[in-house]
Motif scaffolding. Structure first.
Motif, short mmCIF file in Angstrom:
data_model
loop_
_atom_site.label_atom_id
_atom_site.label_comp_id
_atom_site.label_asym_id
_atom_site.label_seq_id
_atom_site.Cartn_x
_atom_site.Cartn_y
_atom_site.Cartn_z
N SER A 57 0.84 -1.19 0.00
CA SER A 57 0.00 0.00 0.00
C SER A 57 0.88 1.24 0.00
CB SER A 57 -0.90 0.00 1.24
OG SER A 57 -1.69 1.15 1.30
N VAL A 58 0.65 2.15 -0.96
CA VAL A 58 1.52 3.32 -1.14
C VAL A 58 1.06 4.46 -0.23
CG1 VAL A 58 2.38 5.01 -2.78
CG2 VAL A 58 1.97 2.65 -3.53
N HIS A 59 2.01 4.97 0.55
CA HIS A 59 1.72 6.09 1.45
C HIS A 59 2.12 7.43 0.83
CE1 HIS A 59 1.18 8.58 4.89
NE2 HIS A 59 2.45 8.61 5.26
N LYS A 60 3.38 7.53 0.37
CA LYS A 60 3.87 8.77 -0.23
C LYS A 60 4.84 8.45 -1.36
CE LYS A 60 3.54 11.85 3.79
NZ LYS A 60 4.28 12.77 4.71
N ILE A 61 4.81 9.29 -2.40
CA ILE A 61 5.80 9.20 -3.46
C ILE A 61 6.42 10.58 -3.67
CG2 ILE A 61 4.65 7.30 -4.66
CD1 ILE A 61 3.70 9.36 -6.75
N ASN A 62 7.57 10.60 -4.33
CA ASN A 62 8.16 11.88 -4.68
C ASN A 62 9.08 11.69 -5.88
OD1 ASN A 62 8.54 14.63 -4.50
ND2 ASN A 62 9.03 14.58 -2.31
N TRP A 63 9.29 12.78 -6.62
CA TRP A 63 10.16 12.78 -7.78
C TRP A 63 11.57 13.19 -7.39
CZ3 TRP A 63 8.49 11.19 -12.55
CH2 TRP A 63 7.11 11.16 -12.78
N HIS A 64 12.56 12.58 -8.03
CA HIS A 64 13.96 12.93 -7.83
C HIS A 64 14.68 12.74 -9.16
CE1 HIS A 64 13.00 12.36 -3.52
NE2 HIS A 64 12.40 11.26 -3.94
N LYS A 65 15.94 13.10 -9.20
CA LYS A 65 16.77 12.80 -10.36
C LYS A 65 18.12 12.28 -9.86
CE LYS A 65 18.57 17.53 -10.86
NZ LYS A 65 18.81 18.65 -11.79
N ASP A 117 8.99 11.38 5.06
CA ASP A 117 8.95 11.80 3.66
C ASP A 117 10.35 11.70 3.07
OD1 ASP A 117 7.86 12.65 1.28
OD2 ASP A 117 6.90 14.42 2.13
N ALA A 118 10.42 11.81 1.75
CA ALA A 118 11.70 11.80 1.04
C ALA A 118 11.80 13.06 0.20
CB ALA A 118 11.81 10.56 0.15
N HIS A 119 12.95 13.72 0.26
CA HIS A 119 13.17 14.98 -0.45
C HIS A 119 14.45 14.89 -1.28
CE1 HIS A 119 10.04 16.82 2.05
NE2 HIS A 119 10.64 16.30 3.10
N SER A 120 14.59 15.80 -2.22
CA SER A 120 15.79 15.86 -3.07
C SER A 120 16.76 16.89 -2.52
CB SER A 120 15.41 16.24 -4.51
OG SER A 120 14.60 15.25 -5.09
N THR A 121 18.04 16.53 -2.47
CA THR A 121 19.07 17.46 -2.04
C THR A 121 19.65 18.20 -3.26
OG1 THR A 121 20.90 15.88 -2.23
CG2 THR A 121 19.65 15.91 -0.15
N SER A 122 20.45 19.21 -3.00
CA SER A 122 21.02 19.99 -4.09
C SER A 122 22.07 19.22 -4.89
CB SER A 122 21.64 21.28 -3.54
OG SER A 122 22.65 20.98 -2.58
N ASP A 123 22.61 18.14 -4.31
CA ASP A 123 23.62 17.35 -5.02
C ASP A 123 23.05 16.01 -5.49
OD1 ASP A 123 23.32 16.27 -2.52
OD2 ASP A 123 25.46 16.14 -2.06
N ASP A 124 21.72 15.98 -5.73
CA ASP A 124 21.04 14.85 -6.36
C ASP A 124 21.03 13.58 -5.51
OD1 ASP A 124 20.46 16.37 -8.64
OD2 ASP A 124 22.39 15.89 -9.54
N ARG A 125 21.06 13.75 -4.20
CA ARG A 125 20.79 12.63 -3.31
C ARG A 125 19.34 12.70 -2.85
NH1 ARG A 125 25.13 13.15 1.32
NH2 ARG A 125 24.64 15.34 0.98
N ILE A 126 18.85 11.61 -2.28
CA ILE A 126 17.52 11.60 -1.68
C ILE A 126 17.69 11.69 -0.17
CG2 ILE A 126 15.41 10.28 -1.30
CD1 ILE A 126 15.80 9.00 -4.01
N LEU A 127 16.99 12.63 0.43
CA LEU A 127 17.00 12.81 1.88
C LEU A 127 15.75 12.14 2.45
CD1 LEU A 127 18.40 14.32 4.31
CD2 LEU A 127 16.73 16.14 3.92
N LEU A 128 15.95 11.06 3.19
CA LEU A 128 14.84 10.31 3.78
C LEU A 128 14.71 10.72 5.24
CD1 LEU A 128 12.65 8.10 3.66
CD2 LEU A 128 14.43 6.45 4.27
#
Length: 216
Positions: A57-65, A117-128
């Motif tokens: 069951s999906v709770h949250k999604i987010n876009w990153h690169k 939640d998961a966020h994108s950092t300025s150096d293209d890592r994912i911050l969980l």
């Protein structure tokens, strides 16, 4: 503009627009599916780009690169597992169960570990961003994901609540959190910990204000 009535079979729990292309939309549901849509298409069949079955069951999604400028999708499930997918083909890039994440943040009880939640950092890592349901939820920590690995990143000294929502400004390196204690907190880097290793770095609360009574 259009409607999408057949792509999910259960409650939609998360909706995220692509951060650089406002015509691309990602959705997640308790049916276990993540869908991406091209809103420029007239019909639902044409708009549906890809369907990913998370088998949970999906709770949250987010876009990153990633470092190659390729889009990836992060997924937090309702069982507090963390998954990362390639967005074009839907391939699973990495998966971390709740027990593993609990060990990485140096906590003992997986039952008290929750993913915020998961966020994108300025150096293209994912911050969980992770938290704990123990006591008043004072424990809040973060990890970074890169190259299929999760690494401890920062502790949040002074947190006083179970955090449920967060917003992160990667350019300013500022995090805003809100939760069950009716507190909105602005977190900034702690200058006293510049140069600390990734496992002991901290963020401090710059401003916080709490109502005397919870609104529920």
């Amino acid at each position: 503009m259009g409607d999408y009535v057949d792509s999910h079979q259960s409650d939609i729990t998360t909706v995220r627009f692509h951060p650089r292309n406002p015509d691309i939309l990602g959705t997640g549901s308790t049916d276990g599916l993540i869908n991406t849509f091209d809103l420029r298409e007239a019909s639902e069949e044409d708009a549906l780009n890809i369907t990913i079955n998370t088998e949970s069951s999906v709770h949250k999604i987010n876009w990153h690169k990633n470092v190659y400028e390729k889009d990836i999708l992060s997924c937090i499930t309702h069982t507090n597992d963390f998954k990362v997918y390639e967005s074009e083909e839907g391939d699973l890039l990495a998966e971390f169960e709740r027990d593993t994440i609990t060990e990485i943040i140096k906590r003992k009880s997986p039952a008290n570990c929750n993913l915020i939640d998961a966020h994108s950092t300025s150096d293209d890592r994912i911050l969980l961003l992770t938290g704990s349901n123990f006591n008043k939820g004072e424990i809040m920590r973060s990890l970074t994901y890169q190259n299929k690995k999760l690494q401890p990143f920062a502790n949040f000294d002074g947190n006083k609540q179970i955090v449920r929502e967060s917003v992160y400004d990667a350019n300013a390196n500022v995090l805003i959190t809100a939760g069950e204690g009716s507190i909105v907190t602005l977190w900034t880097p702690d200058s006293n910990n510049v140069g600390a290793n990734s496992g002991s770095s901290k963020l401090k609360a710059k401003k916080s204000k709490s109502n005397k009574v919870n609104p529920y």
